[in-house]
Write a protein that holds these residues in place. Structure first.
Motif, short mmCIF file in Angstrom:
data_model
loop_
_atom_site.label_atom_id
_atom_site.label_comp_id
_atom_site.label_asym_id
_atom_site.label_seq_id
_atom_site.Cartn_x
_atom_site.Cartn_y
_atom_site.Cartn_z
N GLN A 37 0.82 -1.21 0.00
CA GLN A 37 0.00 0.00 0.00
C GLN A 37 0.86 1.26 0.00
OE1 GLN A 37 -3.38 0.09 2.73
NE2 GLN A 37 -3.24 -2.13 2.92
N GLU A 38 1.88 1.30 0.83
CA GLU A 38 2.73 2.49 0.90
C GLU A 38 3.57 2.66 -0.36
OE1 GLU A 38 2.45 4.93 2.90
OE2 GLU A 38 1.18 3.96 4.39
N LEU A 39 4.08 1.56 -0.90
CA LEU A 39 4.87 1.65 -2.13
C LEU A 39 4.02 2.16 -3.29
CD1 LEU A 39 6.90 -1.68 -1.87
CD2 LEU A 39 7.76 0.64 -1.45
N GLU A 87 4.87 -7.05 -5.47
CA GLU A 87 5.05 -5.59 -5.39
C GLU A 87 5.26 -5.00 -6.77
OE1 GLU A 87 6.97 -5.29 -0.89
OE2 GLU A 87 8.30 -5.58 -2.62
N ARG A 88 6.02 -5.69 -7.59
CA ARG A 88 6.27 -5.22 -8.95
C ARG A 88 4.97 -5.19 -9.76
NH1 ARG A 88 11.49 -5.03 -10.12
NH2 ARG A 88 11.36 -5.54 -12.31
N ALA A 89 4.13 -6.20 -9.57
CA ALA A 89 2.84 -6.23 -10.26
C ALA A 89 1.96 -5.07 -9.79
CB ALA A 89 2.14 -7.57 -10.01
N LEU A 91 3.01 -2.18 -8.51
CA LEU A 91 3.60 -0.93 -9.00
C LEU A 91 3.29 -0.72 -10.49
CD1 LEU A 91 6.97 -1.11 -7.07
CD2 LEU A 91 5.20 0.65 -6.78
N GLU A 92 3.31 -1.80 -11.25
CA GLU A 92 2.98 -1.69 -12.68
C GLU A 92 1.51 -1.32 -12.87
OE1 GLU A 92 4.30 -3.94 -16.69
OE2 GLU A 92 3.54 -5.26 -15.09
N LEU A 93 0.63 -1.93 -12.08
CA LEU A 93 -0.79 -1.58 -12.14
C LEU A 93 -0.99 -0.12 -11.73
CD1 LEU A 93 -3.73 -2.52 -12.57
CD2 LEU A 93 -3.75 -3.17 -10.14
N ALA A 94 -0.27 0.32 -10.71
CA ALA A 94 -0.37 1.71 -10.26
C ALA A 94 0.07 2.67 -11.36
CB ALA A 94 0.48 1.92 -9.01
N GLU A 95 1.13 2.34 -12.05
CA GLU A 95 1.61 3.21 -13.12
C GLU A 95 0.61 3.30 -14.26
OE1 GLU A 95 5.58 2.48 -14.51
OE2 GLU A 95 6.44 3.12 -12.60
N ALA A 115 -1.30 -8.75 -12.15
CA ALA A 115 -1.70 -8.36 -10.79
C ALA A 115 -2.63 -9.41 -10.19
CB ALA A 115 -2.36 -6.99 -10.82
N ALA A 116 -3.55 -9.94 -10.99
CA ALA A 116 -4.50 -10.94 -10.51
C ALA A 116 -3.81 -12.25 -10.14
CB ALA A 116 -5.57 -11.18 -11.56
N GLU A 117 -2.64 -12.50 -10.68
CA GLU A 117 -1.88 -13.70 -10.31
C GLU A 117 -1.28 -13.58 -8.90
OE1 GLU A 117 1.02 -14.50 -13.35
OE2 GLU A 117 -0.53 -14.92 -14.85
N HIS A 118 -1.11 -12.35 -8.43
CA HIS A 118 -0.46 -12.11 -7.14
C HIS A 118 -1.41 -11.69 -6.03
CE1 HIS A 118 3.56 -12.54 -8.79
NE2 HIS A 118 3.13 -11.84 -9.84
N PHE A 119 -2.60 -11.24 -6.39
CA PHE A 119 -3.53 -10.72 -5.40
C PHE A 119 -4.90 -11.37 -5.58
CE2 PHE A 119 -0.40 -7.37 -6.25
CZ PHE A 119 0.10 -7.19 -4.96
#
Length: 157
Positions: A37-39, A87-89, A91-95, A115-119
Protein backbone atom coordinates in the motif's frame (compact mmCIF):
# COMPACT_ATOMS: atom_id res chain seq x y z
CA UNK A 1 4.11 28.53 0.42
CA UNK A 2 0.52 28.77 1.62
CA UNK A 3 -2.27 26.46 0.51
CA UNK A 4 -4.92 27.99 -1.69
CA UNK A 5 -7.72 26.32 0.27
CA UNK A 6 -8.27 24.80 3.69
CA UNK A 7 -10.78 22.06 2.94
CA UNK A 8 -11.52 21.60 6.65
CA UNK A 9 -12.55 25.26 7.09
CA UNK A 10 -15.76 24.63 5.14
CA UNK A 11 -18.28 22.25 6.77
CA UNK A 12 -19.31 20.61 3.49
CA UNK A 13 -15.86 19.93 2.10
CA UNK A 14 -14.50 19.15 5.55
CA UNK A 15 -17.11 16.44 6.00
CA UNK A 16 -16.53 15.07 2.50
CA UNK A 17 -12.76 15.00 2.96
CA UNK A 18 -13.03 13.23 6.32
CA UNK A 19 -15.17 10.57 4.64
CA UNK A 20 -12.64 10.29 1.82
CA UNK A 21 -9.80 9.94 4.32
CA UNK A 22 -11.70 7.11 6.05
CA UNK A 23 -10.87 5.00 2.99
CA UNK A 24 -7.37 4.72 4.40
CA UNK A 25 -8.67 2.87 7.44
CA UNK A 26 -10.48 0.39 5.20
CA UNK A 27 -7.30 -0.17 3.21
CA UNK A 28 -5.23 -0.65 6.40
CA UNK A 29 -7.76 -3.22 7.64
CA UNK A 30 -7.65 -5.20 4.39
CA UNK A 31 -5.40 -8.14 3.56
CA UNK A 32 -3.44 -6.06 1.03
CA UNK A 33 0.06 -5.88 2.57
CA UNK A 34 0.79 -2.55 4.24
CA UNK A 35 4.17 -2.31 2.51
CA UNK A 36 2.50 -2.71 -0.88
CA UNK A 37 0.00 0.00 0.00
CA UNK A 38 2.73 2.49 0.90
CA UNK A 39 4.87 1.65 -2.13
CA UNK A 40 1.90 2.09 -4.47
CA UNK A 41 0.83 5.33 -2.76
CA UNK A 42 4.36 6.65 -3.08
CA UNK A 43 4.69 5.67 -6.75
CA UNK A 44 1.36 7.23 -7.75
CA UNK A 45 2.36 10.41 -5.93
CA UNK A 46 5.78 10.46 -7.64
CA UNK A 47 4.16 10.15 -11.07
CA UNK A 48 1.73 12.97 -10.29
CA UNK A 49 4.36 15.16 -8.63
CA UNK A 50 2.40 15.48 -5.37
CA UNK A 51 5.00 16.60 -2.84
CA UNK A 52 2.71 16.46 0.19
CA UNK A 53 1.74 12.84 -0.53
CA UNK A 54 5.34 11.88 -1.25
CA UNK A 55 6.26 13.40 2.12
CA UNK A 56 3.46 11.56 3.91
CA UNK A 57 3.93 8.12 2.36
CA UNK A 58 7.71 8.16 2.61
CA UNK A 59 7.46 8.95 6.33
CA UNK A 60 4.66 6.45 6.97
CA UNK A 61 6.55 3.69 5.16
CA UNK A 62 9.79 4.43 7.02
CA UNK A 63 7.96 4.43 10.35
CA UNK A 64 6.49 1.03 9.46
CA UNK A 65 10.00 -0.33 8.89
CA UNK A 66 10.46 0.18 5.15
CA UNK A 67 14.12 0.57 4.21
CA UNK A 68 15.54 3.73 2.68
CA UNK A 69 16.95 1.64 -0.17
CA UNK A 70 13.50 0.44 -1.22
CA UNK A 71 11.94 3.87 -0.75
CA UNK A 72 14.66 5.48 -2.85
CA UNK A 73 14.25 2.89 -5.59
CA UNK A 74 10.46 3.11 -5.99
CA UNK A 75 10.87 5.62 -8.83
CA UNK A 76 13.09 3.12 -10.68
CA UNK A 77 11.39 -0.09 -9.53
CA UNK A 78 11.71 -1.81 -12.93
CA UNK A 79 15.50 -1.85 -12.67
CA UNK A 80 15.62 -2.58 -8.92
CA UNK A 81 15.98 -6.06 -7.47
CA UNK A 82 14.61 -5.20 -4.01
CA UNK A 83 10.89 -5.64 -4.76
CA UNK A 84 8.90 -8.87 -4.73
CA UNK A 85 7.07 -10.03 -7.84
CA UNK A 86 3.77 -9.10 -6.19
CA UNK A 87 5.05 -5.59 -5.39
CA UNK A 88 6.27 -5.22 -8.95
CA UNK A 89 2.84 -6.23 -10.26
CA UNK A 90 1.19 -3.68 -7.95
CA UNK A 91 3.60 -0.93 -9.00
CA UNK A 92 2.98 -1.69 -12.68
CA UNK A 93 -0.79 -1.58 -12.14
CA UNK A 94 -0.37 1.71 -10.26
CA UNK A 95 1.61 3.21 -13.12
CA UNK A 96 -0.84 2.21 -15.83
CA UNK A 97 -3.81 3.16 -13.64
CA UNK A 98 -2.30 6.59 -13.04
CA UNK A 99 -1.11 7.25 -16.58
CA UNK A 100 -4.45 6.51 -18.20
CA UNK A 101 -4.09 9.37 -20.67
CA UNK A 102 -0.62 8.13 -21.64
CA UNK A 103 -1.39 4.41 -21.61
CA UNK A 104 -3.55 4.47 -24.76
CA UNK A 105 -6.41 2.41 -23.45
CA UNK A 106 -5.76 2.44 -19.74
CA UNK A 107 -4.61 -0.67 -17.91
CA UNK A 108 -3.61 -3.42 -20.31
CA UNK A 109 -4.91 -6.97 -19.99
CA UNK A 110 -1.34 -8.17 -19.46
CA UNK A 111 -0.83 -5.88 -16.46
CA UNK A 112 -4.23 -6.78 -15.01
CA UNK A 113 -3.67 -10.54 -15.38
CA UNK A 114 -0.23 -10.20 -13.79
CA UNK A 115 -1.70 -8.36 -10.79
CA UNK A 116 -4.50 -10.94 -10.51
CA UNK A 117 -1.88 -13.70 -10.31
CA UNK A 118 -0.46 -12.11 -7.14
CA UNK A 119 -3.53 -10.72 -5.40
CA UNK A 120 -6.89 -12.23 -4.51
CA UNK A 121 -10.24 -10.53 -5.22
CA UNK A 122 -10.24 -8.48 -2.00
CA UNK A 123 -6.64 -7.38 -2.42
CA UNK A 124 -7.11 -6.51 -6.09
CA UNK A 125 -10.23 -4.51 -5.29
CA UNK A 126 -8.41 -2.68 -2.51
CA UNK A 127 -5.43 -2.04 -4.77
CA UNK A 128 -7.69 -0.61 -7.49
CA UNK A 129 -9.47 1.68 -5.02
CA UNK A 130 -6.14 2.74 -3.48
CA UNK A 131 -4.70 3.73 -6.86
CA UNK A 132 -7.85 5.70 -7.67
CA UNK A 133 -7.96 7.38 -4.26
CA UNK A 134 -4.30 8.35 -4.43
CA UNK A 135 -4.85 9.97 -7.80
CA UNK A 136 -7.72 11.99 -6.33
CA UNK A 137 -5.69 12.99 -3.26
CA UNK A 138 -2.77 14.02 -5.47
CA UNK A 139 -5.00 16.19 -7.61
CA UNK A 140 -6.62 17.88 -4.61
CA UNK A 141 -3.22 18.69 -3.14
CA UNK A 142 -1.71 19.90 -6.41
CA UNK A 143 -4.69 22.08 -7.38
CA UNK A 144 -4.70 23.75 -3.97
CA UNK A 145 -0.89 23.88 -3.63
CA UNK A 146 -0.74 22.11 -0.29
CA UNK A 147 2.76 22.56 1.15
CA UNK A 148 4.97 19.56 1.90
CA UNK A 149 7.60 18.77 4.48
CA UNK A 150 5.77 19.11 7.79
CA UNK A 151 3.85 15.81 7.83
CA UNK A 152 4.02 13.88 11.10
CA UNK A 153 3.60 10.10 11.08
CA UNK A 154 0.01 9.17 11.93
CA UNK A 155 -1.26 12.70 11.39
CA UNK A 156 -4.22 11.59 9.30
CA UNK A 157 -4.85 8.18 10.89
Amino acid sequence: MDARLDFFADPTTGKALKQFMALGKSFRESSLPAATQELVSLRVSQINGCAVCIDMHTKEAAAAGETSVRLNLVAAWREATVFTEAERAALELAEEGTRVADAAGGVSDKVWVNAAEHFDQEQLSCLTLLISAMNMANRLNIITQQPAGDYKVGQFH
